[in-house]
Design an enzyme around this catalytic site. Structure first.
Site, PDB file in Angstrom:
ATOM      1  N   ASP A  81       0.874  -1.172   0.000  1.00 53.73           N
ATOM      2  CA  ASP A  81       0.000   0.000   0.000  1.00 53.73           C
ATOM      3  C   ASP A  81       0.911   1.221   0.000  1.00 53.73           C
ATOM      4  O   ASP A  81       1.483   1.576   1.018  1.00 53.73           O
ATOM      5  CB  ASP A  81      -0.893  -0.009   1.240  1.00 53.73           C
ATOM      6  CG  ASP A  81      -1.897   1.133   1.246  1.00 53.73           C
ATOM      7  OD1 ASP A  81      -1.828   1.996   0.353  1.00 53.73           O
ATOM      8  OD2 ASP A  81      -2.744   1.159   2.140  1.00 53.73           O
ATOM      9  N   TRP A 110       5.786  -4.194   7.833  1.00 52.89           N
ATOM     10  CA  TRP A 110       4.672  -5.139   7.847  1.00 52.89           C
ATOM     11  C   TRP A 110       5.025  -6.243   6.881  1.00 52.89           C
ATOM     12  O   TRP A 110       5.907  -6.089   6.051  1.00 52.89           O
ATOM     13  CB  TRP A 110       3.340  -4.478   7.509  1.00 52.89           C
ATOM     14  CG  TRP A 110       3.107  -4.092   6.082  1.00 52.89           C
ATOM     15  CD1 TRP A 110       2.452  -4.832   5.132  1.00 52.89           C
ATOM     16  CD2 TRP A 110       3.487  -2.879   5.434  1.00 52.89           C
ATOM     17  NE1 TRP A 110       2.419  -4.154   3.940  1.00 52.89           N
ATOM     18  CE2 TRP A 110       3.046  -2.952   4.092  1.00 52.89           C
ATOM     19  CE3 TRP A 110       4.168  -1.731   5.843  1.00 52.89           C
ATOM     20  CZ2 TRP A 110       3.256  -1.936   3.179  1.00 52.89           C
ATOM     21  CZ3 TRP A 110       4.370  -0.724   4.920  1.00 52.89           C
ATOM     22  CH2 TRP A 110       3.916  -0.830   3.625  1.00 52.89           C
ATOM     23  N   ASP A 125       8.822   0.993   4.388  1.00 49.19           N
ATOM     24  CA  ASP A 125       8.620   2.341   3.873  1.00 49.19           C
ATOM     25  C   ASP A 125       9.962   3.051   3.833  1.00 49.19           C
ATOM     26  O   ASP A 125      10.782   2.903   4.741  1.00 49.19           O
ATOM     27  CB  ASP A 125       7.652   3.126   4.756  1.00 49.19           C
ATOM     28  CG  ASP A 125       6.211   2.696   4.572  1.00 49.19           C
ATOM     29  OD1 ASP A 125       5.928   1.985   3.587  1.00 49.19           O
ATOM     30  OD2 ASP A 125       5.365   3.085   5.398  1.00 49.19           O
ATOM     31  N   TRP A 162       4.710   3.857   8.753  1.00 50.19           N
ATOM     32  CA  TRP A 162       5.808   3.118   9.360  1.00 50.19           C
ATOM     33  C   TRP A 162       7.072   3.958   9.501  1.00 50.19           C
ATOM     34  O   TRP A 162       8.052   3.512  10.077  1.00 50.19           O
ATOM     35  CB  TRP A 162       6.093   1.855   8.549  1.00 50.19           C
ATOM     36  CG  TRP A 162       4.959   0.900   8.631  1.00 50.19           C
ATOM     37  CD1 TRP A 162       3.983   0.708   7.707  1.00 50.19           C
ATOM     38  CD2 TRP A 162       4.643   0.026   9.710  1.00 50.19           C
ATOM     39  NE1 TRP A 162       3.086  -0.241   8.141  1.00 50.19           N
ATOM     40  CE2 TRP A 162       3.473  -0.683   9.364  1.00 50.19           C
ATOM     41  CE3 TRP A 162       5.231  -0.246  10.934  1.00 50.19           C
ATOM     42  CZ2 TRP A 162       2.888  -1.621  10.194  1.00 50.19           C
ATOM     43  CZ3 TRP A 162       4.643  -1.188  11.757  1.00 50.19           C
ATOM     44  CH2 TRP A 162       3.487  -1.867  11.388  1.00 50.19           C
ATOM     45  N   TYR A 218       6.961  10.212   4.375  1.00 48.24           N
ATOM     46  CA  TYR A 218       6.934   8.933   3.670  1.00 48.24           C
ATOM     47  C   TYR A 218       7.225   9.212   2.197  1.00 48.24           C
ATOM     48  O   TYR A 218       6.677  10.147   1.610  1.00 48.24           O
ATOM     49  CB  TYR A 218       5.562   8.276   3.818  1.00 48.24           C
ATOM     50  CG  TYR A 218       5.312   7.209   2.783  1.00 48.24           C
ATOM     51  CD1 TYR A 218       5.878   5.954   2.922  1.00 48.24           C
ATOM     52  CD2 TYR A 218       4.540   7.461   1.665  1.00 48.24           C
ATOM     53  CE1 TYR A 218       5.688   4.971   1.971  1.00 48.24           C
ATOM     54  CE2 TYR A 218       4.330   6.490   0.709  1.00 48.24           C
ATOM     55  CZ  TYR A 218       4.899   5.244   0.859  1.00 48.24           C
ATOM     56  OH  TYR A 218       4.705   4.284  -0.085  1.00 48.24           O
ATOM     57  N   THR A 261       7.755   2.625  -0.996  1.00 49.84           N
ATOM     58  CA  THR A 261       7.838   1.346  -0.284  1.00 49.84           C
ATOM     59  C   THR A 261       8.626   0.329  -1.098  1.00 49.84           C
ATOM     60  O   THR A 261       8.449   0.224  -2.310  1.00 49.84           O
ATOM     61  CB  THR A 261       6.426   0.802  -0.007  1.00 49.84           C
ATOM     62  OG1 THR A 261       5.676   1.787   0.707  1.00 49.84           O
ATOM     63  CG2 THR A 261       6.469  -0.468   0.806  1.00 49.84           C
TER      64      THR A 261
END
Length: 169
Positions: free
Chosen positions: A70, A95, A114, A146, A156, A159
């Site tokens: 995501d 995650w 991230d 994260w 951010y 990812t």
């Protein structure tokens, strides 16, 4: 109401006879310290540890490693599938997801990191929530920011997805 008052009073008195204040304080302290340490468990995933075929377009949301991702793909933002772009750092908290590789038929455990330190990349947005869990199961949820675990915990960027191992059974 008197009946409930008497019931609570009897229960309180029997508890006071059998349990010391120190044991209650010790139990509460253990609960607080243990509860505070719980979010620290899925920290600092390593580099890739399993060799898997890297066939496919890593800039496409349909790439096999992105089954639980995501965010923006680092492969479109100056990095690669496994490395953050220059000027960013990987958050140590991740995650995980389990993705099946269609060619070899194996399930791989993927750690999603991230990359933090720059504003959002804005390219190749990919939201795939296969086997995503609610936010109260943090290590299996992709809905957190994260970057809070990194030195540059504000921004951010994108990812990456690293293979942690092969899922057995």
């Amino acid at each position: 109401m008197n009946r409930y008052d008497r019931l609570i009073e009897r229960w309180s008195r029997s508890l006071a006879k059998g349990v010391s204040r120190r044991s209650i304080v010790r139990s509460l302290g253990t609960l607080l310290v243990g509860g505070a340490a719980m979010p620290l468990l899925p920290v600092a995933r390593g580099q890739e540890s399993a060799n898997a075929p890297n066939d496919g377009d890593s800039t496409s949301c349909d790439y096999w490693r992105y089954c639980a991702i995501d965010g923006f793909l680092c492969a479109c933002c100056g990095g690669s599938v496994t490395t953050c772009p220059p000027g960013t750092e990987a958050a140590p908290i991740t995650w995980v997801g389990t993705c099946r590789h269609a060619t070899d038929g194996k399930d791989y455990i993927i750690s999603y990191n991230d990359c933090c330190g720059k504003s959002s990349c804005g390219r190749c947005s990919c939201v795939r929530n296969e086997r995503d869990r609610p936010t109260y199961v943090p290590y299996l949820s992709n809905d957190y920011n994260w970057c809070v675990g990194s030195n540059s915990n504000v921004a951010y960027h994108c990812t990456v997805s690293r293979i942690v191992g092969i899922a057995e059974g």
